[in-house]
Design a protein around this motif. Structure first.
Motif, PDB file in Angstrom:
ATOM      1  N   VAL A 115      -9.958 -12.426 -14.717  1.00  0.00           N
ATOM      2  CA  VAL A 115      -9.546 -11.201 -14.031  1.00  0.00           C
ATOM      3  C   VAL A 115      -9.549 -10.065 -15.046  1.00  0.00           C
ATOM      4  CG1 VAL A 115      -7.717 -10.035 -12.751  1.00  0.00           C
ATOM      5  CG2 VAL A 115      -8.103 -12.483 -12.415  1.00  0.00           C
ATOM      6  N   TYR A 116     -10.118  -8.931 -14.658  1.00  0.00           N
ATOM      7  CA  TYR A 116     -10.231  -7.792 -15.565  1.00  0.00           C
ATOM      8  C   TYR A 116      -9.470  -6.602 -14.970  1.00  0.00           C
ATOM      9  CZ  TYR A 116     -13.939 -10.823 -17.201  1.00  0.00           C
ATOM     10  OH  TYR A 116     -14.639 -11.916 -17.656  1.00  0.00           O
ATOM     11  N   PRO A 117      -8.298  -6.277 -15.531  1.00  0.00           N
ATOM     12  CA  PRO A 117      -7.470  -5.191 -14.991  1.00  0.00           C
ATOM     13  C   PRO A 117      -8.231  -3.885 -14.796  1.00  0.00           C
ATOM     14  CG  PRO A 117      -6.240  -6.427 -16.628  1.00  0.00           C
ATOM     15  CD  PRO A 117      -7.645  -6.954 -16.675  1.00  0.00           C
ATOM     16  N   ARG A 118      -9.138  -3.573 -15.710  1.00  0.00           N
ATOM     17  CA  ARG A 118      -9.903  -2.329 -15.598  1.00  0.00           C
ATOM     18  C   ARG A 118     -10.696  -2.300 -14.298  1.00  0.00           C
ATOM     19  NH1 ARG A 118     -15.015  -0.609 -16.731  1.00  0.00           N
ATOM     20  NH2 ARG A 118     -15.248   1.561 -17.443  1.00  0.00           N
ATOM     21  N   GLU A 119     -11.326  -3.436 -13.935  1.00  0.00           N
ATOM     22  CA  GLU A 119     -12.121  -3.494 -12.713  1.00  0.00           C
ATOM     23  C   GLU A 119     -11.243  -3.415 -11.470  1.00  0.00           C
ATOM     24  OE1 GLU A 119     -15.422  -3.368 -12.589  1.00  0.00           O
ATOM     25  OE2 GLU A 119     -15.302  -3.113 -14.767  1.00  0.00           O
ATOM     26  N   VAL A 120     -10.059  -4.002 -11.558  1.00  0.00           N
ATOM     27  CA  VAL A 120      -9.123  -3.950 -10.431  1.00  0.00           C
ATOM     28  C   VAL A 120      -8.736  -2.512 -10.129  1.00  0.00           C
ATOM     29  CG1 VAL A 120      -6.810  -4.596  -9.629  1.00  0.00           C
ATOM     30  CG2 VAL A 120      -8.225  -6.267 -10.850  1.00  0.00           C
ATOM     31  N   VAL A 121      -8.334  -1.794 -11.155  1.00  0.00           N
ATOM     32  CA  VAL A 121      -7.904  -0.405 -10.973  1.00  0.00           C
ATOM     33  C   VAL A 121      -9.080   0.482 -10.588  1.00  0.00           C
ATOM     34  CG1 VAL A 121      -6.841   1.587 -12.102  1.00  0.00           C
ATOM     35  CG2 VAL A 121      -5.972  -0.707 -12.565  1.00  0.00           C
ATOM     36  N   LYS A 122     -10.231   0.223 -11.168  1.00  0.00           N
ATOM     37  CA  LYS A 122     -11.430   0.996 -10.825  1.00  0.00           C
ATOM     38  C   LYS A 122     -11.732   0.891  -9.333  1.00  0.00           C
ATOM     39  CE  LYS A 122     -16.421   1.146 -11.692  1.00  0.00           C
ATOM     40  NZ  LYS A 122     -17.550   0.516 -12.438  1.00  0.00           N
ATOM     41  N   ARG A 123     -11.648  -0.323  -8.800  1.00  0.00           N
ATOM     42  CA  ARG A 123     -11.919  -0.522  -7.377  1.00  0.00           C
ATOM     43  C   ARG A 123     -10.854   0.152  -6.510  1.00  0.00           C
ATOM     44  NH1 ARG A 123     -15.375  -0.192  -3.615  1.00  0.00           N
ATOM     45  NH2 ARG A 123     -15.207  -1.739  -1.927  1.00  0.00           N
ATOM     46  N   ALA A 124      -9.612   0.119  -6.945  1.00  0.00           N
ATOM     47  CA  ALA A 124      -8.540   0.773  -6.200  1.00  0.00           C
ATOM     48  C   ALA A 124      -8.784   2.278  -6.099  1.00  0.00           C
ATOM     49  CB  ALA A 124      -7.196   0.494  -6.874  1.00  0.00           C
ATOM     50  N   LEU A 125      -9.255   2.865  -7.177  1.00  0.00           N
ATOM     51  CA  LEU A 125      -9.556   4.303  -7.165  1.00  0.00           C
ATOM     52  C   LEU A 125     -10.740   4.606  -6.255  1.00  0.00           C
ATOM     53  CD1 LEU A 125      -9.102   5.121 -10.964  1.00  0.00           C
ATOM     54  CD2 LEU A 125      -7.550   5.686  -9.074  1.00  0.00           C
ATOM     55  N   GLU A 126     -11.738   3.727  -6.250  1.00  0.00           N
ATOM     56  CA  GLU A 126     -12.899   3.927  -5.380  1.00  0.00           C
ATOM     57  C   GLU A 126     -12.495   3.927  -3.912  1.00  0.00           C
ATOM     58  OE1 GLU A 126     -16.304   1.788  -8.240  1.00  0.00           O
ATOM     59  OE2 GLU A 126     -15.479   0.739  -6.492  1.00  0.00           O
ATOM     60  N   LEU A 127     -11.518   3.096  -3.560  1.00  0.00           N
ATOM     61  CA  LEU A 127     -11.070   2.992  -2.177  1.00  0.00           C
ATOM     62  C   LEU A 127      -9.950   3.968  -1.845  1.00  0.00           C
ATOM     63  CD1 LEU A 127     -10.998  -0.912  -1.889  1.00  0.00           C
ATOM     64  CD2 LEU A 127     -12.630   0.625  -0.784  1.00  0.00           C
ATOM     65  N   ASN A 128      -9.522   4.721  -2.854  1.00  0.00           N
ATOM     66  CA  ASN A 128      -8.406   5.649  -2.681  1.00  0.00           C
ATOM     67  C   ASN A 128      -7.161   4.896  -2.220  1.00  0.00           C
ATOM     68  OD1 ASN A 128      -7.293   8.240  -2.866  1.00  0.00           O
ATOM     69  ND2 ASN A 128      -7.626   8.644  -0.675  1.00  0.00           N
ATOM     70  N   ALA A 129      -6.949   3.721  -2.781  1.00  0.00           N
ATOM     71  CA  ALA A 129      -5.796   2.898  -2.409  1.00  0.00           C
ATOM     72  C   ALA A 129      -4.535   3.418  -3.081  1.00  0.00           C
ATOM     73  CB  ALA A 129      -6.042   1.448  -2.817  1.00  0.00           C
ATOM     74  N   SER A 130      -3.416   3.255  -2.396  1.00  0.00           N
ATOM     75  CA  SER A 130      -2.133   3.695  -2.943  1.00  0.00           C
ATOM     76  C   SER A 130      -1.304   2.539  -3.478  1.00  0.00           C
ATOM     77  CB  SER A 130      -1.331   4.433  -1.858  1.00  0.00           C
ATOM     78  OG  SER A 130      -2.011   5.597  -1.439  1.00  0.00           O
ATOM     79  N   ALA A 131      -1.670   1.314  -3.104  1.00  0.00           N
ATOM     80  CA  ALA A 131      -0.933   0.137  -3.578  1.00  0.00           C
ATOM     81  C   ALA A 131      -1.837  -1.086  -3.487  1.00  0.00           C
ATOM     82  CB  ALA A 131       0.340  -0.070  -2.763  1.00  0.00           C
ATOM     83  N   LEU A 132      -1.445  -2.129  -4.210  1.00  0.00           N
ATOM     84  CA  LEU A 132      -2.228  -3.358  -4.250  1.00  0.00           C
ATOM     85  C   LEU A 132      -1.329  -4.566  -3.991  1.00  0.00           C
ATOM     86  CD1 LEU A 132      -4.071  -2.796  -7.671  1.00  0.00           C
ATOM     87  CD2 LEU A 132      -4.905  -2.123  -5.405  1.00  0.00           C
ATOM     88  N   ILE A 133      -1.902  -5.589  -3.360  1.00  0.00           N
ATOM     89  CA  ILE A 133      -1.272  -6.897  -3.288  1.00  0.00           C
ATOM     90  C   ILE A 133      -2.236  -7.875  -3.946  1.00  0.00           C
ATOM     91  CG2 ILE A 133      -0.451  -8.768  -1.806  1.00  0.00           C
ATOM     92  CD1 ILE A 133       0.337  -6.727   0.254  1.00  0.00           C
ATOM     93  N   LEU A 134      -1.774  -8.553  -4.990  1.00  0.00           N
ATOM     94  CA  LEU A 134      -2.602  -9.496  -5.723  1.00  0.00           C
ATOM     95  C   LEU A 134      -2.335 -10.907  -5.200  1.00  0.00           C
ATOM     96  CD1 LEU A 134      -1.875  -8.126  -9.320  1.00  0.00           C
ATOM     97  CD2 LEU A 134      -3.584  -7.319  -7.665  1.00  0.00           C
ATOM     98  N   VAL A 135      -3.400 -11.652  -4.908  1.00  0.00           N
ATOM     99  CA  VAL A 135      -3.263 -12.998  -4.348  1.00  0.00           C
ATOM    100  C   VAL A 135      -4.091 -13.966  -5.184  1.00  0.00           C
ATOM    101  CG1 VAL A 135      -3.418 -14.414  -2.270  1.00  0.00           C
ATOM    102  CG2 VAL A 135      -3.120 -11.942  -2.054  1.00  0.00           C
ATOM    103  N   HIS A 136      -3.465 -15.092  -5.530  1.00  0.00           N
ATOM    104  CA  HIS A 136      -4.120 -16.061  -6.407  1.00  0.00           C
ATOM    105  C   HIS A 136      -3.726 -17.467  -5.971  1.00  0.00           C
ATOM    106  CE1 HIS A 136      -5.550 -18.033  -9.983  1.00  0.00           C
ATOM    107  NE2 HIS A 136      -4.353 -18.315 -10.441  1.00  0.00           N
ATOM    108  N   ASN A 137      -4.676 -18.386  -5.922  1.00  0.00           N
ATOM    109  CA  ASN A 137      -4.388 -19.756  -5.497  1.00  0.00           C
ATOM    110  C   ASN A 137      -4.420 -20.722  -6.676  1.00  0.00           C
ATOM    111  OD1 ASN A 137      -7.279 -19.530  -5.769  1.00  0.00           O
ATOM    112  ND2 ASN A 137      -7.437 -21.503  -4.735  1.00  0.00           N
TER     113      ASN A 137
END
Length: 231
Positions: free
Chosen positions: A179-201
């Motif tokens: 998992v790469y935090p930079r890519e996570v945040v980059k995608r959130a900005l692309e979607l104009n997201a205001s919050a995230l829910i992280l899910v892992h199995n």
């Protein structure tokens, strides 16, 4: 004179096990017709609750193997993978190692699995998270609980805490997912997201977060806060 017929091939590479057994005058034996009729009637009258896993699986296999007794195959699949859900979610490579599973069977199982995922996903997309929390947990369980490898998903929320996107960010091995935090945040900005829910199995079945899981979550939290995207 007794005539023997073969089922029309649904796929050119159908294996021998999914062919019709010899039948007289091209007809399905009455005991198979009666058995299938009874199962269908029980399902229509009582739903899936009225049926054990192997019988529900039989109903699916009827379509893939039109004129053969599929109960032995259904029981073998349940014995091999554990239950109905695990049969549906098992990788095609593993399913195909079971004698009797050809292309037609794989197709039926994977269509039903995809339908289950889409149905559960429709109950959370564009919905307020707090009002559909149980549906959200059901969706995550349906899509991830029976996977043989680790997966990391992200649910992106807007300012009203409505789910606007659901994406698999990464998948890995049986005990690790990159998992790469930079890519996570980059995608959130692309979607104009205001919050995230992280899910892992955890394929092991132990939901306890590892030290690596905790550290990864902290890194994503720090990166998201820096750009005002709360996880």
């Amino acid at each position: 004179m007794t005539h023997f017929a073969e089922a029309p091939s649904l796929f050119p590479d159908h294996d021998d096990v999914t062919r019709i057994l010899p039948v007289e005058n091209g007809k399905v034996p009455s005991y198979l017709r009666d058995h299938r009729k009874r199962l269908r009637e029980r399902f229509l009258s009582g739903g899936a609750v009225a049926m054990p896993d192997y019988e529900l699986l039989e109903l699916l296999l009827f379509r893939a193997i039109p004129r053969q007794d599929v109960k032995p195959l259904a029981r073998t699949l349940i014995d091999t993978f554990g239950d109905f859900n695990r049969v549906l979610s098992a990788p095609a490579t593993q399913l195909s190692t079971v004698k009797g599973v050809g292309d037609a069977v794989l197709l039926e199982l994977k269509i039903v699995e995809a339908a289950a995922h889409r149905l559960s996903r429709s109950r959370v997309m564009l919905r307020h998270v707090l009002s559909s929390w149980d549906a959200l947990l059901d969706y995550c369980h349906t899509t991830m609980a029976h996977r043989a490898t680790e997966q990391f998903r992200i649910l992106f929320l807007d300012t009203k805490n409505t789910v606007i996107a659901d994406e698999e960010q990464a998948h890995g091995t049986v005990d690790h997912v990159p998992v790469y935090p930079r890519e996570v945040v980059k995608r959130a900005l692309e979607l104009n997201a205001s919050a995230l829910i992280l899910v892992h199995n955890h394929p092991s079945g132990d939901p306890t977060p590892s030290d690596a899981d905790i550290q990864m979550t902290r890194h994503i939290t720090a990166a998201a806060k820096a750009l005002t995207v709360p996880p």
